[in-house]
Design a protein around this motif. Structure first.
Motif, PDB file in Angstrom:
ATOM      1  N   CYS A  89       0.835  -1.203   0.000  1.00  0.00           N
ATOM      2  CA  CYS A  89       0.000   0.000   0.000  1.00  0.00           C
ATOM      3  C   CYS A  89       0.869   1.253   0.000  1.00  0.00           C
ATOM      4  O   CYS A  89       0.466   2.311   0.481  1.00  0.00           O
ATOM      5  CB  CYS A  89      -0.941   0.007   1.201  1.00  0.00           C
ATOM      6  SG  CYS A  89      -0.122  -0.139   2.808  1.00  0.00           S
TER       7      CYS A  89
ATOM      8  N   SER B 148     -10.721   8.756  -6.588  1.00  0.00           N
ATOM      9  CA  SER B 148     -10.483   8.217  -5.256  1.00  0.00           C
ATOM     10  C   SER B 148     -10.540   6.690  -5.221  1.00  0.00           C
ATOM     11  O   SER B 148     -10.394   6.090  -4.160  1.00  0.00           O
ATOM     12  CB  SER B 148     -11.520   8.780  -4.273  1.00  0.00           C
ATOM     13  OG  SER B 148     -12.839   8.376  -4.650  1.00  0.00           O
ATOM     14  N   HIS B 149     -10.766   6.050  -6.340  1.00  0.00           N
ATOM     15  CA  HIS B 149     -10.877   4.594  -6.381  1.00  0.00           C
ATOM     16  C   HIS B 149      -9.570   3.957  -5.921  1.00  0.00           C
ATOM     17  O   HIS B 149      -8.479   4.445  -6.220  1.00  0.00           O
ATOM     18  CB  HIS B 149     -11.204   4.143  -7.805  1.00  0.00           C
ATOM     19  CG  HIS B 149     -11.671   2.723  -7.895  1.00  0.00           C
ATOM     20  ND1 HIS B 149     -10.816   1.655  -7.821  1.00  0.00           N
ATOM     21  CD2 HIS B 149     -12.916   2.200  -8.065  1.00  0.00           C
ATOM     22  CE1 HIS B 149     -11.500   0.530  -7.948  1.00  0.00           C
ATOM     23  NE2 HIS B 149     -12.777   0.835  -8.095  1.00  0.00           N
ATOM     24  N   TRP B 150      -9.667   2.840  -5.207  1.00  0.00           N
ATOM     25  CA  TRP B 150      -8.472   2.203  -4.645  1.00  0.00           C
ATOM     26  C   TRP B 150      -7.453   1.806  -5.716  1.00  0.00           C
ATOM     27  O   TRP B 150      -6.248   1.782  -5.443  1.00  0.00           O
ATOM     28  CB  TRP B 150      -8.861   0.978  -3.821  1.00  0.00           C
ATOM     29  CG  TRP B 150      -9.367  -0.194  -4.648  1.00  0.00           C
ATOM     30  CD1 TRP B 150     -10.653  -0.468  -4.967  1.00  0.00           C
ATOM     31  CD2 TRP B 150      -8.561  -1.212  -5.250  1.00  0.00           C
ATOM     32  NE1 TRP B 150     -10.724  -1.599  -5.744  1.00  0.00           N
ATOM     33  CE2 TRP B 150      -9.451  -2.077  -5.935  1.00  0.00           C
ATOM     34  CE3 TRP B 150      -7.200  -1.482  -5.292  1.00  0.00           C
ATOM     35  CZ2 TRP B 150      -9.018  -3.197  -6.640  1.00  0.00           C
ATOM     36  CZ3 TRP B 150      -6.754  -2.587  -5.998  1.00  0.00           C
ATOM     37  CH2 TRP B 150      -7.652  -3.436  -6.666  1.00  0.00           C
TER      38      TRP B 150
ATOM     39  N   ALA C  76      -8.279  -4.221   0.796  1.00  0.00           N
ATOM     40  CA  ALA C  76      -9.537  -4.946   0.593  1.00  0.00           C
ATOM     41  C   ALA C  76      -9.841  -5.078  -0.901  1.00  0.00           C
ATOM     42  O   ALA C  76     -10.276  -6.139  -1.372  1.00  0.00           O
ATOM     43  CB  ALA C  76     -10.680  -4.219   1.310  1.00  0.00           C
ATOM     44  N   GLY C  77      -9.612  -4.004  -1.657  1.00  0.00           N
ATOM     45  CA  GLY C  77      -9.854  -4.059  -3.095  1.00  0.00           C
ATOM     46  C   GLY C  77      -8.916  -5.022  -3.794  1.00  0.00           C
ATOM     47  O   GLY C  77      -9.328  -5.787  -4.677  1.00  0.00           O
TER      48      GLY C  77
ATOM     49  N   ASP D 117      -6.834   4.638   6.914  1.00  0.00           N
ATOM     50  CA  ASP D 117      -8.030   4.045   6.300  1.00  0.00           C
ATOM     51  C   ASP D 117      -7.873   3.783   4.805  1.00  0.00           C
ATOM     52  O   ASP D 117      -8.322   2.731   4.314  1.00  0.00           O
ATOM     53  CB  ASP D 117      -9.240   4.951   6.553  1.00  0.00           C
ATOM     54  CG  ASP D 117      -9.685   4.918   8.004  1.00  0.00           C
ATOM     55  OD1 ASP D 117      -9.242   3.996   8.722  1.00  0.00           O
ATOM     56  OD2 ASP D 117     -10.452   5.801   8.419  1.00  0.00           O
ATOM     57  N   PRO D 118      -7.271   4.713   4.021  1.00  0.00           N
ATOM     58  CA  PRO D 118      -7.114   4.416   2.586  1.00  0.00           C
ATOM     59  C   PRO D 118      -6.319   3.137   2.329  1.00  0.00           C
ATOM     60  O   PRO D 118      -6.552   2.444   1.338  1.00  0.00           O
ATOM     61  CB  PRO D 118      -6.374   5.655   2.061  1.00  0.00           C
ATOM     62  CG  PRO D 118      -6.755   6.751   3.000  1.00  0.00           C
ATOM     63  CD  PRO D 118      -6.848   6.093   4.345  1.00  0.00           C
ATOM     64  N   CYS D 119      -5.382   2.827   3.215  1.00  0.00           N
ATOM     65  CA  CYS D 119      -4.607   1.592   3.056  1.00  0.00           C
ATOM     66  C   CYS D 119      -5.518   0.372   3.196  1.00  0.00           C
ATOM     67  O   CYS D 119      -5.384  -0.612   2.453  1.00  0.00           O
ATOM     68  CB  CYS D 119      -3.496   1.520   4.085  1.00  0.00           C
ATOM     69  SG  CYS D 119      -2.240   2.815   3.909  1.00  0.00           S
ATOM     70  N   GLU D 120      -6.426   0.423   4.164  1.00  0.00           N
ATOM     71  CA  GLU D 120      -7.327  -0.713   4.368  1.00  0.00           C
ATOM     72  C   GLU D 120      -8.240  -0.884   3.160  1.00  0.00           C
ATOM     73  O   GLU D 120      -8.532  -2.008   2.742  1.00  0.00           O
ATOM     74  CB  GLU D 120      -8.148  -0.516   5.648  1.00  0.00           C
ATOM     75  CG  GLU D 120      -7.311  -0.277   6.901  1.00  0.00           C
ATOM     76  CD  GLU D 120      -6.200  -1.308   7.061  1.00  0.00           C
ATOM     77  OE1 GLU D 120      -6.480  -2.510   6.881  1.00  0.00           O
ATOM     78  OE2 GLU D 120      -5.047  -0.909   7.349  1.00  0.00           O
ATOM     79  N   THR D 121      -8.708   0.235   2.602  1.00  0.00           N
ATOM     80  CA  THR D 121      -9.543   0.164   1.399  1.00  0.00           C
ATOM     81  C   THR D 121      -8.764  -0.444   0.238  1.00  0.00           C
ATOM     82  O   THR D 121      -9.274  -1.274  -0.519  1.00  0.00           O
ATOM     83  CB  THR D 121     -10.026   1.574   1.007  1.00  0.00           C
ATOM     84  OG1 THR D 121     -10.748   2.133   2.098  1.00  0.00           O
ATOM     85  CG2 THR D 121     -10.908   1.527  -0.228  1.00  0.00           C
ATOM     86  N   PHE D 122      -7.497  -0.042   0.102  1.00  0.00           N
ATOM     87  CA  PHE D 122      -6.648  -0.563  -0.960  1.00  0.00           C
ATOM     88  C   PHE D 122      -6.458  -2.067  -0.811  1.00  0.00           C
ATOM     89  O   PHE D 122      -6.609  -2.831  -1.774  1.00  0.00           O
ATOM     90  CB  PHE D 122      -5.301   0.155  -0.929  1.00  0.00           C
ATOM     91  CG  PHE D 122      -4.260  -0.444  -1.831  1.00  0.00           C
ATOM     92  CD1 PHE D 122      -4.247  -0.180  -3.197  1.00  0.00           C
ATOM     93  CD2 PHE D 122      -3.295  -1.294  -1.314  1.00  0.00           C
ATOM     94  CE1 PHE D 122      -3.292  -0.753  -4.026  1.00  0.00           C
ATOM     95  CE2 PHE D 122      -2.329  -1.861  -2.130  1.00  0.00           C
ATOM     96  CZ  PHE D 122      -2.326  -1.592  -3.495  1.00  0.00           C
TER      97      PHE D 122
END
Length: 674
Positions: free
Chosen positions: A569, A646-648, A613-614, A606-611
């Motif tokens: 990430c 903003s998409h992962w 997960a995607g 949080d953006p790392c977790e979204t990344f």
């Protein structure tokens, strides 16, 4: 612009010689006093070919401006109105026009004007050094509107880059000759276009005929008109280019035989090919040519084959046509392919059948038993199956990839690159042989200028290898320290219509992957063995790298199962990301994902977790490793369509480094700059 028409001249000393006719170009209302712009020639009915720089100064601000084309034997010598139809210029602000971009097509506004047309070569190879004849016009000594015919015999003694041909200093090229034709008297064909003269010195520069192919679909249209015109001309007149070509040295001394491919055969074959539906992609034509020749093209840069005519031009050896059976085999294959796609090729098939009766009987079965190459029939079946959603990345023998190699220049700070573009067809084991285009001298190119420098050659090579339903993948091999280069965001067109595919970023249109330039050459066993295990695995999973709250360790990468894909990430070119990707490469990993703009010093947010997960969801969808590049491409296409910054996955990069198709061994490490 004065454009010159070139036409075979009856009664000339040399068969196939072309004589330039003088048009006068300028605003039509300017009359005979208009200044001469340059030269040109009729390549097809109503179409004049000239140099772009001849027109640029006059049309830079008003490209639809009407001007005149003049010649003493065309339209009774009266000016004919014309307008620029197309040119290859990419940047009108650049005072120096590159050889590859210095062509323009002009259209007469009156279709009823009758004129002769040149015979334009069907070959892509630059001609040999035997004497050529250049034609054009120079301004007259009396009056601004006067254009005086000019010609010179000169030898081409140098090839400059892809399309440049330099004349030996045997003749002085006058001002105004730019855009005129270069005739090969031995072949009876126009093989180039005069570009420039040398100031105060003899000699000049010409553009090879193959540069015209860069016009793409327009090139197909113009050459179809060219071939129909010559085919009709030879049928109704006793004097024409084909008749003169039949008298060229080396032909009249050979007894006629049905096993020989004659100028008359060529004219009729090209006329019939011009009536067919055009090929869908250059690889289709190349596959038929290889089958007809019985072998792949010789080493070196293989020319792009946009038309059936281009394929015909590949059936030569040392400037001589192969035997008739090779051409008839190719024509039969073309007919089979067109008919397999519900096209009409009956006229071509009937002519091939009649012509085959003149060939020695033992050879005829080559044509009567002809079959399409398996890769064409397999791909055609796949394209007709709407259930095939994901296009797998090609392995050895499964299709072509375009490879860009970026090599750092030694002693340059900050880093600059030399570059090469190759087409790897996956069949020959050498990664595609000679580069399609390259820049390997001077100081190289700064990273921020790479996309601008690569636009034109990449657009050209993609035009040649893309198929309608499957744009060719792009592999970029570069140093790990530049793994965060956002290649997937590159665009090949600075300006395009909104619905034009050229307007899409590369990563939204085609599969784009990165490779490690340091891995070039024979792969080691660690890399090879891990790839083999991963390629055959299923149920892939994302492996967070490094694990949350930990530092990366070599052992982690060595012990990862075949189904685990490293996912970072953070950027891979510096900091912890660089350490992690170095360890992954050392452990033999050929597949990895990372965020090129993720956090650096701070911890995961949080953006790392979204990344993560995607990425986990994406990898969990894979049925095979080869699906990853196309599944990611589809996500990028959706991001582009929805404008979701903003998409992962917007800034994600993928390493897909297949040891079965390694980057060819070259110069080790960085390259010296002279």
């Amino acid at each position: 612009m004065p454009a010159a028409d070139t036409t075979a001249q009856a009664g000339t000393a040399e068969a196939g010689t072309a004589q330039a006719l003088t048009p006068q170009a300028g605003p039509p209302q300017a009359g005979t006093g208009a200044a001469m712009w340059g030269s040109g020639f009729f390549i097809a009915p109503g179409w004049v070919l000239t140099c772009a720089h001849v027109l640029r100064s006059y049309l830079r601000e008003q490209q639809d401006r009407v001007f005149a084309v003049r010649n003493e034997v065309v339209n009774g010598g009266a000016p004919v109105e014309a307008r620029l139809a197309h040119w290859l210029l990419s940047d009108l602000r650049n005072d120096k026009v590159p050889v590859a971009e210095d062509l323009a097509l002009v259209r007469l506004l009156d279709d009823s004007v009758e004129h002769e047309c040149v015979w334009f070569t069907d070959r892509a190879e630059q001609p040999g050094g035997a004497p050529k004849t250049a034609y054009g016009f120079r301004p007259g000594e009396h009056g601004r509107g006067q254009a005086v015919p000019w010609s010179a015999d000169a030898e081409i003694n140098q090839r400059d880059d892809t399309y440049g041909m330099r004349f030996a200093p045997q003749a002085e090229f006058p001002k105004g000759a730019s855009g005129g034709p270069v005739l090969d008297p031995a072949a009876g064909a126009v093989v180039g276009i005069i570009k420039s003269r040398r100031s105060e010195r003899d000699g000049g520069l010409a553009i090879a005929a193959a540069a015209l192919r860069q016009f793409g679909d327009v090139y197909q249209e113009v050459m179809a008109w060219h071939d129909r015109w010559h085919g009709g001309r030879s049928a109704v007149t006793s004097y024409h280019w084909t008749a003169e070509q039949a008298k060229l040295p080396g032909r009249s001394s050979v007894p006629p035989s049905g096993d020989q491919w004659t100028p008359e055969d060529r004219t009729e074959a090209l006329r019939l090919l011009a009536e067919l539906d055009p090929p869908r992609a250059s690889p289709d034509v190349a596959a038929l040519v290889d089958r007809a020749r019985g072998e792949p093209p010789p080493p070196g840069r293989a020319p792009l084959l946009h038309t059936w005519r281009d394929g015909h031009g590949r059936l030569y050896e040392n400037d001589r046509p192969l035997e008739a059976i090779a051409f008839l085999h190719y024509l039969r294959l073309v007919a089979l392919l067109v008919e397999s796609r519900d096209g009409d090729a009956k006229a071509l098939s009937d002519w091939v059948e009649r012509r085959l009766t003149t060939v020695r009987p033992p050879l005829r079965t080559v044509v009567t038993d002809a079959r399409l190459p398996e890769r064409l029939t397999v791909r055609q079946a796949a394209e007709s199956d709407p259930g095939q959603v994901v296009i797998p990345y090609p392995g050895p023998g499964e299709g072509a990839t375009v490879v860009v190699e970026l090599e750092p220049v030694l002693y340059e700070e900050p880093t600059r690159f030399y570059w090469r573009i190759r087409v790897d067809d996956g069949d020959d084991g050498d990664g595609g042989g000679e580069p399609f285009a390259a820049e390997e001298t001077g100081r190289g190119v700064a990273p921020e200028d790479l996309v601008q420098r690569l636009r034109q050659p990449l657009a050209e090579v993609f035009h040649g290898v893309d198929t309608p339903h499957s744009p060719a993948p792009l592999e970029v091999a570069l140093p790990v320290g530049h793994f965060d280069t956002a290649v997937h965001r590159w665009q090949l067109s600075q300006m395009a219509k909104l619905y034009d595919a050229a307007h899409l970023p590369l990563g939204a249109r085609r599969r784009v992957v990165l490779r490690d330039i340091a891995r070039r050459g024979d792969p080691d066993n660690v890399w090879r063995e891990r790839w083999e295990r991963a390629a055959g695995a299923g149920e892939f999973r994302a492996s967070r790298t490094p694990p949350l709250g930990q530092m990366p360790k070599s052992r982690q990468f060595q012990e990862m199962p075949a189904t685990a894909i490293p996912v970072l990430c953070r950027p891979a070119s510096r900091g912890l990301g660089r350490k992690a990707i170095d360890m992954a490469l050392e452990a033999g990993h050929g597949i990895a994902l990372w965020h090129t703009e993720g956090h650096t010093a701070s911890g995961c947010l949080d953006p790392c977790e979204t990344f993560h997960a995607g990425a986990a969801e994406l990898l969990g969808q894979l049925g095979a490793a080869a699906e990853l590049p196309d599944r990611l491409r589809r996500i990028r296409e959706e991001i582009y369509q929805e404008r979701d910054a903003s998409h992962w996955a917007e800034a994600v990069a993928v390493l897909y480094d297949d040891p079965r198709r390694p980057v060819p061994a070259g110069q080790a490490g960085t390259v010296d700059s002279p």
